[in-house]
Write an enzyme that holds these catalytic residues in place. Structure first.
Site, mmCIF file in Angstrom:
data_model
loop_
_atom_site.group_PDB
_atom_site.id
_atom_site.type_symbol
_atom_site.label_atom_id
_atom_site.label_comp_id
_atom_site.label_asym_id
_atom_site.label_seq_id
_atom_site.Cartn_x
_atom_site.Cartn_y
_atom_site.Cartn_z
ATOM 1 N N TRP A 168 0.835 -1.137 -0.105
ATOM 2 C CA TRP A 168 0.099 -0.391 -0.177
ATOM 3 C C TRP A 168 0.886 1.069 0.222
ATOM 4 C CZ3 TRP A 168 -2.313 2.470 5.108
ATOM 5 C CH2 TRP A 168 -3.354 3.524 4.740
ATOM 6 N N ASP A 189 -1.799 -5.641 8.805
ATOM 7 C CA ASP A 189 -2.512 -4.531 8.751
ATOM 8 C C ASP A 189 -3.791 -5.056 8.578
ATOM 9 O OD1 ASP A 189 -3.637 -2.592 7.305
ATOM 10 O OD2 ASP A 189 -1.593 -1.782 6.110
ATOM 11 N N LYS A 195 -13.510 0.054 5.376
ATOM 12 C CA LYS A 195 -14.023 -1.377 4.329
ATOM 13 C C LYS A 195 -15.117 -2.943 4.613
ATOM 14 C CE LYS A 195 -10.725 -0.003 1.957
ATOM 15 N NZ LYS A 195 -9.921 1.151 2.489
#
Length: 396
Positions: free
Chosen positions: A134, A206, A242
């Site tokens: 990311w 993560d 999300k």
């Protein structure tokens, strides 16, 4: 008039933000933004889950609530339930009181608080991140005072991972790897775990997409639970952006699994000192929504149903895009689109091709060719397939 800020230099172009701004400023009525990591409905709108609306209504009707400050470490029930969600109902680490969880500002804030803590209290400053990873990872860790290095998941030469610093921190994405959409198998995760532990590395997970990869919360937590089960330490950054669609609420958690209750108590005390000068107290609303859903068995069940529906729709968009490219006879092998998992797909398009698609077809994605599958709908799949076909046919 002279300015005391006249010596401030313009920031260098951010490759992700530049795409966002270019799409924003494009007047075309058919423009399509596939750079943004947010789930869209068939109508192209950001989805608000029905269970979230119910939870908010319940909170609005509670006349006993107030808007006072939360404690520095956040809402206690939220912290306990967040840890349980990722570690599991039967977590021995939680039973042994070896787990510290604090509410943070979504996944980004959880990573930043965790890395600030490590920069102050861990003996090793090197942190390995996947290549690719990311785009925000390197900046978060560098600004916290850590030294960022890169590793590959798997090295075919050594059949291992590329780590040179014993005791270093290693960032692992729990599921639905961003940007590639490629996750290790459980067997590969076990190999990774053995290497990480044998080299004395500290894993920092993560966990931004739990439930969003497979549609099953427990399946998407298996890698993390594998590491926790061996009794070793690990850090976990959680986000509910999300999987609950709470993008703008900035709600997440940092969980640290320690080796003993005594260590956990000391870690918690130092985390408070990291947060206090940073933002003092986290916001209440998002934490209250998550807590309401996770505490209520009916709401929790409804959430898992909606979550599975989102995950399955993403899978169906992958299949439709693959079939559309096959139908057009687009040059190349596009099977990776249906083999990958989660929100994103690494298309394999070059930066030159990506820029050409933006100019000619008003379709925007990051320059590495990553697209958000979650931003597609039945109407836009043919539009994207036409553009990809034309691009790979004309631009080498």
């Amino acid at each position: 008039m002279s300015s005391i800020l006249s010596n401030v230099l313009a920031a260098p172009e951010d490759p992700v933000l530049s795409v966002v701004f270019a799409c924003r400023d494009d007047p075309s009525p058919v423009k399509l933004n596939l750079s943004n990591g947010a789930y869209r409905t068939e109508e192209g709108k950001t989805l608000v889950l029905e269970v979230v609306r119910r939870a908010e209504q319940q909170l609005a009707n509670d006349m006993s609530s107030d808007k006072g400050y939360l404690p520095i470490d956040g809402l206690a029930d939220f912290n306990k339930l967040s840890a349980k969600l990722i570690l599991g109902d039967d977590s021995h680490a939680m039973e042994d009181n070896r787990v510290v969880t604090i509410q943070c500002l979504s996944g980004t804030g959880s990573l930043r608080v965790g890395s600030e803590f490590l920069a102050k209290h861990y003996q090793q400053r090197v942190i390995y991140v996947p290549n690719p990873t990311w785009g925000n990872h390197p900046s978060i860790f560098t600004l916290a005072g850590l030294s960022v290095e890169y590793f590959r998941y798997y090295d075919p030469q050594t059949r291992g991972l590329d780590f040179e610093e014993p005791g270093a921190i290693v960032v692992l994405q729990a599921c639905a790897h961003n940007p590639t959409g490629i996750d290790p198998t459980l067997e590969q995760w076990e190999q990774i775990r053995q290497i990480v532990r044998s080299k004395g590395l500290l894993p920092f997970f993560d966990n931004a997409y739990q439930g969003f990869a497979s549609g099953n919360l427990d399946s998407d937590a298996q890698a993390v639970r594998m590491f926790v089960a061996d009794g070793g330490e690990c850090f976990i950054a959680q986000s509910f952006a999300k999987n609950m669609g709470l993008y703008g609420e900035r709600i997440g958690a940092l969980t640290i699994v320690c080796t003993s209750e005594d260590v956990a108590r000391k870690v918690h005390s130092q985390l408070l000192l990291v947060v206090r000068p940073m933002y003092l107290s986290p916001p209440m609303h998002g934490a209250s929504i998550v807590t309401t859903i996770l505490k209520n068995s009916d709401m929790y069940k409804d959430w898992t149903i909606e979550l599975k529906g989102m995950a399955h729709r993403i899978i169906s968009m992958r299949q439709k895009l693959y079939e559309a490219l096959q139908a057009r006879g687009t040059p190349g092998d596009w099977s990776h689109i249906i083999k990958q998992i989660g929100m994103f797909s690494f298309t394999g398009l070059t930066e030159k091709q990506v820029r050409w698609m933006a100019k000619e077809y008003h379709i925007y994605m990051t320059y590495d060719g990553r697209i958000s599958i979650a931003s597609l709908c039945s109407k836009t799949v043919p539009q994207l397939a036409d553009a990809i076909h034309a691009t790979v046919t004309r631009i080498a």
